[in-house]
Design a protein around this motif. Structure first.
Motif, PDB file in Angstrom:
ATOM      1  N   ALA A   1       0.982  -1.190  -0.089  1.00 14.33           N
ATOM      2  CA  ALA A   1      -0.092   0.122   0.078  1.00 14.33           C
ATOM      3  C   ALA A   1       0.890   1.215   0.084  1.00 14.33           C
ATOM      4  CB  ALA A   1      -0.852   0.001   1.174  1.00 14.33           C
ATOM      5  N   ARG A   2       1.832   1.279   0.899  1.00 16.71           N
ATOM      6  CA  ARG A   2       2.706   2.484   0.886  1.00 16.71           C
ATOM      7  C   ARG A   2       3.324   2.701  -0.428  1.00 16.71           C
ATOM      8  NH1 ARG A   2       3.751   0.538   6.238  1.00 16.71           N
ATOM      9  NH2 ARG A   2       5.465  -1.031   5.581  1.00 16.71           N
ATOM     10  N   ALA A   3       3.959   1.623  -1.051  1.00  8.16           N
ATOM     11  CA  ALA A   3       4.595   1.857  -2.253  1.00  8.16           C
ATOM     12  C   ALA A   3       3.493   2.220  -3.354  1.00  8.16           C
ATOM     13  CB  ALA A   3       5.135   0.325  -2.901  1.00  8.16           C
ATOM     14  N   LEU A   4       2.456   1.759  -3.291  1.00  3.04           N
ATOM     15  CA  LEU A   4       1.442   2.201  -4.277  1.00  3.04           C
ATOM     16  C   LEU A   4       1.016   3.493  -4.508  1.00  3.04           C
ATOM     17  CD1 LEU A   4      -1.721   0.165  -5.314  1.00  3.04           C
ATOM     18  CD2 LEU A   4      -1.858   2.532  -5.015  1.00  3.04           C
ATOM     19  N   ILE A   5       1.029   4.267  -3.018  1.00  2.00           N
ATOM     20  CA  ILE A   5       0.702   5.482  -2.842  1.00  2.00           C
ATOM     21  C   ILE A   5       1.688   6.236  -3.417  1.00  2.00           C
ATOM     22  CG2 ILE A   5       0.180   7.228  -1.389  1.00  2.00           C
ATOM     23  CD1 ILE A   5      -1.082   5.299   0.406  1.00  2.00           C
ATOM     24  N   GLU A   6       3.159   5.877  -2.921  1.00  2.00           N
ATOM     25  CA  GLU A   6       4.152   6.999  -3.405  1.00  2.00           C
ATOM     26  C   GLU A   6       4.207   6.519  -4.880  1.00  2.00           C
ATOM     27  OE1 GLU A   6       9.035   6.835  -2.669  1.00  2.00           O
ATOM     28  OE2 GLU A   6       7.741   5.434  -1.560  1.00  2.00           O
TER      29      GLU A   6
ATOM     30  N   ALA B   1      -7.192   4.934  -3.237  1.00  2.00           N
ATOM     31  CA  ALA B   1      -8.059   5.270  -1.814  1.00  2.00           C
ATOM     32  C   ALA B   1      -8.084   3.778  -1.072  1.00  2.00           C
ATOM     33  CB  ALA B   1      -9.330   5.616  -2.468  1.00  2.00           C
ATOM     34  N   GLN B   2      -7.821   2.825  -1.757  1.00  2.00           N
ATOM     35  CA  GLN B   2      -8.028   1.482  -1.031  1.00  2.00           C
ATOM     36  C   GLN B   2      -6.863   1.345  -0.366  1.00  2.00           C
ATOM     37  OE1 GLN B   2      -8.127  -1.976  -3.635  1.00  2.00           O
ATOM     38  NE2 GLN B   2      -9.553  -3.052  -2.194  1.00  2.00           N
ATOM     39  N   ALA B   3      -5.625   1.699  -0.696  1.00  2.00           N
ATOM     40  CA  ALA B   3      -4.415   1.787   0.085  1.00  2.00           C
ATOM     41  C   ALA B   3      -4.378   2.570   1.058  1.00  2.00           C
ATOM     42  CB  ALA B   3      -3.113   1.933  -0.973  1.00  2.00           C
ATOM     43  N   ARG B   4      -5.021   3.862   1.141  1.00  3.10           N
ATOM     44  CA  ARG B   4      -4.953   4.618   2.134  1.00  3.10           C
ATOM     45  C   ARG B   4      -5.894   4.183   3.250  1.00  3.10           C
ATOM     46  NH1 ARG B   4      -2.294   9.284   0.650  1.00  3.10           N
ATOM     47  NH2 ARG B   4      -2.335   9.874  -1.494  1.00  3.10           N
ATOM     48  N   ALA B   5      -7.089   3.467   2.689  1.00  3.97           N
ATOM     49  CA  ALA B   5      -7.887   2.949   3.925  1.00  3.97           C
ATOM     50  C   ALA B   5      -7.122   1.899   4.290  1.00  3.97           C
ATOM     51  CB  ALA B   5      -9.182   2.616   3.131  1.00  3.97           C
ATOM     52  N   LEU B   6      -6.354   1.222   3.844  1.00  4.18           N
ATOM     53  CA  LEU B   6      -5.779  -0.104   4.453  1.00  4.18           C
ATOM     54  C   LEU B   6      -4.834   0.281   5.533  1.00  4.18           C
ATOM     55  CD1 LEU B   6      -4.432  -3.406   2.993  1.00  4.18           C
ATOM     56  CD2 LEU B   6      -2.964  -2.078   4.246  1.00  4.18           C
ATOM     57  N   LEU B   7      -3.868   1.356   5.232  1.00  2.00           N
ATOM     58  CA  LEU B   7      -3.072   2.029   5.897  1.00  2.00           C
ATOM     59  C   LEU B   7      -3.741   2.676   7.266  1.00  2.00           C
ATOM     60  CD1 LEU B   7      -0.306   3.565   3.489  1.00  2.00           C
ATOM     61  CD2 LEU B   7      -0.267   1.214   5.049  1.00  2.00           C
ATOM     62  N   ALA B   8      -4.781   3.356   7.119  1.00  2.00           N
ATOM     63  CA  ALA B   8      -5.491   4.013   8.001  1.00  2.00           C
ATOM     64  C   ALA B   8      -6.001   2.632   9.101  1.00  2.00           C
ATOM     65  CB  ALA B   8      -6.704   4.724   7.601  1.00  2.00           C
TER      66      ALA B   8
END
Length: 269
Positions: free
Chosen positions: A235-240, A260-267
């Motif tokens: 998720a972090r790599a995808l967002i970056e 958005a899905q990656a941000r939700a997962l990290l939250a």
């Protein structure tokens, strides 16, 4: 319809409100939500004492953890006394058993003025899950798998394949209504491997977390419903890497939905 700022619990532990030792122990447990039970876990002769104990425990607090109280089902003799005594407490939620209509949840909310976690435990409840989850005062749905098994005439020893449609319907209704979706309890207290498998299957189906009946189940369920380190790294790599629009990431196509899905997962992590 859930309050968007509150993350769904990965673990929600049912405790008999009539058991003071269990309540005291719960104050130190790493559980996301404590549910003080006035219904199935309490003998009929202990109902009065249980609701008094629940009110006292809620006012004292459960170690800073959110707390819900499961009242007796609407229409039963104990439901009214439950609501009257507990409506003035600072409980975060009220868990309502055997909800089959949005009106049933609204009626409880109108008395207790607390967000409702509606238990879907009957075929009628499953078929009405969409309207129940969409109701403004309903914060989440809880799959009542034991009662659903009985109502659907599924043998006790059978796997959950016969519940698959009902469970997925509950998740679909919760997502459409913006509500939490919590999976049902696991009864085999000594089978940690099977518990882990059921938790992982529940997460794969879309449930936010699992309701539990014993403290020994907490760590297993919490781990199963938490994003893994590999998922967090991805998720972090995808967002970056994302720069907007459809693009290639690690040999697959991604777009804003995946960010958005990656941000939700990290939250949630």
């Amino acid at each position: 319809m859930a309050i968007e700022t509150r993350l769904a619990p990965r673990t929600a532990l049912f405790l008999p409100a009539s058991n003071p030792r269990a309540i005291e122990k719960a104050r130190g447990l790493p559980v996301d939500l404590v549910i003080l039970d006035l219904e199935d876990a309490v003998k009929p002769t202990d109902k009065d004492a249980a609701r008094t104990a629940a009110a006292s425990a809620i006012r004292e607090g459960l170690g800073g953890k959110p707390v819900a109280v499961r009242i007796n089902a609407p229409g039963t003799p104990d439901c009214g006394p439950d609501m009257v005594l507990l409506r003035e407490t600072p409980a975060d939620f009220v868990v309502v058993p055997k909800v089959e209509t949005a009106r049933a949840a609204l009626d409880v909310h109108s008395v207790m003025l607390k967000p409702v976690l509606a238990m879907i435990e009957t075929p009628s409840g499953v078929l009405a899950a969409h309207e129940i989850a969409a109701a403004q005062m309903v914060h989440g749905l809880i799959a009542g798998t034991n009662d659903l098994r009985a109502e659907l005439r599924i043998p006790p020893a059978a796997d959950r394949s016969g519940l698959a449609l009902a469970l997925q319907t509950i998740v679909l209704a919760a997502r459409a209504g913006g509500a939490w979706a919590l999976d049902g309890v696991f009864n085999a207290l000594g089978d940690s491997q099977a518990l882990g498998e059921e938790c992982r299957a529940g997460r794969a189906m879309g449930f936010d977390g699992k309701t539990l009946i014993h403290p020994n189940q907490i760590d297993i369920a919490a781990e199963a419903f938490a994003p893994s380190e590999a998922e967090r790294e991805e998720a972090r790599a995808l967002i970056e890497a994302a720069s907007g629009g459809a693009e290639r990431f690690r040999d697959r196509m991604i777009e804003e939905m995946h960010v958005a899905q990656a941000r939700a997962l990290l939250a949630r992590a």
